[in-house]
Design a protein around this motif. Structure first.
Motif, PDB file in Angstrom:
ATOM      1  N   GLU A  29      30.142   9.245 -25.192  1.00  0.00           N
ATOM      2  CA  GLU A  29      31.460   9.818 -25.414  1.00  0.00           C
ATOM      3  C   GLU A  29      32.373   8.702 -25.911  1.00  0.00           C
ATOM      4  O   GLU A  29      32.309   7.577 -25.404  1.00  0.00           O
ATOM      5  N   ARG A  31      36.193   7.193 -27.923  1.00  0.00           N
ATOM      6  CA  ARG A  31      37.598   7.276 -28.294  1.00  0.00           C
ATOM      7  C   ARG A  31      37.813   6.329 -29.464  1.00  0.00           C
ATOM      8  O   ARG A  31      37.271   5.214 -29.474  1.00  0.00           O
ATOM      9  N   TRP A  49      33.267   3.345 -26.184  1.00  0.00           N
ATOM     10  CA  TRP A  49      32.074   4.183 -26.071  1.00  0.00           C
ATOM     11  C   TRP A  49      31.583   4.157 -24.627  1.00  0.00           C
ATOM     12  O   TRP A  49      31.383   3.089 -24.049  1.00  0.00           O
ATOM     13  N   ARG A  50      31.354   5.335 -24.061  1.00  0.00           N
ATOM     14  CA  ARG A  50      30.770   5.443 -22.720  1.00  0.00           C
ATOM     15  C   ARG A  50      29.415   6.145 -22.849  1.00  0.00           C
ATOM     16  O   ARG A  50      29.341   7.299 -23.251  1.00  0.00           O
ATOM     17  N   ASP A  52      25.488   7.585 -21.786  1.00  0.00           N
ATOM     18  CA  ASP A  52      24.947   8.487 -20.771  1.00  0.00           C
ATOM     19  C   ASP A  52      24.240   7.719 -19.667  1.00  0.00           C
ATOM     20  O   ASP A  52      23.886   6.543 -19.805  1.00  0.00           O
ATOM     21  N   ASP A 153      30.079  11.370 -29.476  1.00  0.00           N
ATOM     22  CA  ASP A 153      30.854  12.588 -29.312  1.00  0.00           C
ATOM     23  C   ASP A 153      32.284  12.266 -28.885  1.00  0.00           C
ATOM     24  O   ASP A 153      32.506  11.384 -28.047  1.00  0.00           O
ATOM     25  N   PHE A 154      33.244  12.978 -29.478  1.00  0.00           N
ATOM     26  CA  PHE A 154      34.640  12.871 -29.081  1.00  0.00           C
ATOM     27  C   PHE A 154      34.986  14.139 -28.301  1.00  0.00           C
ATOM     28  O   PHE A 154      35.134  15.215 -28.897  1.00  0.00           O
ATOM     29  N   PRO A 155      35.108  14.049 -26.970  1.00  0.00           N
ATOM     30  CA  PRO A 155      35.279  15.252 -26.151  1.00  0.00           C
ATOM     31  C   PRO A 155      36.486  16.105 -26.533  1.00  0.00           C
ATOM     32  O   PRO A 155      36.416  17.333 -26.498  1.00  0.00           O
ATOM     33  N   ASP A 159      41.047  12.280 -28.598  1.00  0.00           N
ATOM     34  CA  ASP A 159      40.274  11.039 -28.557  1.00  0.00           C
ATOM     35  C   ASP A 159      40.179  10.376 -29.929  1.00  0.00           C
ATOM     36  O   ASP A 159      39.540   9.335 -30.069  1.00  0.00           O
TER      37      ASP A 159
END
Length: 215
Positions: A29, A31, A49-50, A52, A153-155, A159
């Motif tokens: 995920e 930003r 970046w975070r 999984d 992915d940008f939730p 973001d």
């Protein structure tokens, strides 16, 4: 044949034999903050970046040199530097275009890596363009993996943001392409190579979420 897929190589510093598969195995995920300079040009892009849990666990095992089940400052610094060098081959998953023309980015000074309270890998870094990017016309900014091995992915639309007075008179929007529409509209140019080439193709950017800015 050994398949050198970026993020695993970047973090594990090894090549492993895997078939070329056109779907993601690593998830992050993100930003993105697009920052304007005081000179009317793009200053830099800030990335967060975070990753999984599964991938973060593999990173912990690979870089935990003293086997204490955590990453100390030195181990995190080694991880960040490994990523900084290896992801250069893939332009840090960054795409910048102005009126359709592409601009490359410089290697970041440092990539900061840490593990959050859930032991998920958090990566923070900034990249600057190789040459001046004027904030005029139609600009687009995206973060994507051309091989589709890593899903960025940008939730939420929040973001992807712009910062700085240089964007005061600009309009911006987040574009999230519908995969079915992309395939339908580009069926003539999407070939088997797109889905099976381990090196990736430029066509994957058609599927990527992006920030479009008009100045």
């Amino acid at each position: 044949m050994r398949y050198r897929f970026f993020t695993i190589v970047a973090l594990a510093a090894a090549c492993v034999p895997l078939p070329a598969l056109a779907h993601p195995h690593i998830f992050a995920e993100a930003r993105l903050e697009v920052v304007a300079g005081n000179d009317g040009n793009l200053a830099e892009l800030h990335n967060v970046w975070r990753f999984d849990e599964v991938f973060s666990s593999s990173v912990l095992l690979d870089f935990d040199k003293n086997t204490d089940l955590k990453l100390d400052a030195a181990e995190l610094a080694e991880l960040g530097e490994t990523m900084r060098k290896s992801l250069a081959d893939y332009h840090y998953f960054t795409t910048i275009t102005v009126n359709g023309a592409s601009f490359e980015v410089q290697k970041p000074d440092v990539i900061h890596a840490s593990l959050d309270e859930n032991n998920q890998l958090l990566v923070i870094f900034a990249v600057k363009p190789e040459k001046p990017v004027p904030l005029k016309g139609r600009l687009a900014f995206g973060i994507y993996d051309p091989s589709l091995y890593t899903s960025i992915d940008f939730p939420t639309d929040g973001d992807l943001v712009v910062q700085g007075a240089g964007f005061a008179k600009c309009q911006h929007k987040v574009v999230r392409p519908d995969p079915d529409d992309v395939i339908s509209q580009n069926s003539a140019s999407l070939t088997d190579a797109f889905f099976s080439d381990p090196a990736g193709t430029d066509m994957s950017k058609l599927f990527a979420t992006r920030l479009e800015v008009t100045c």
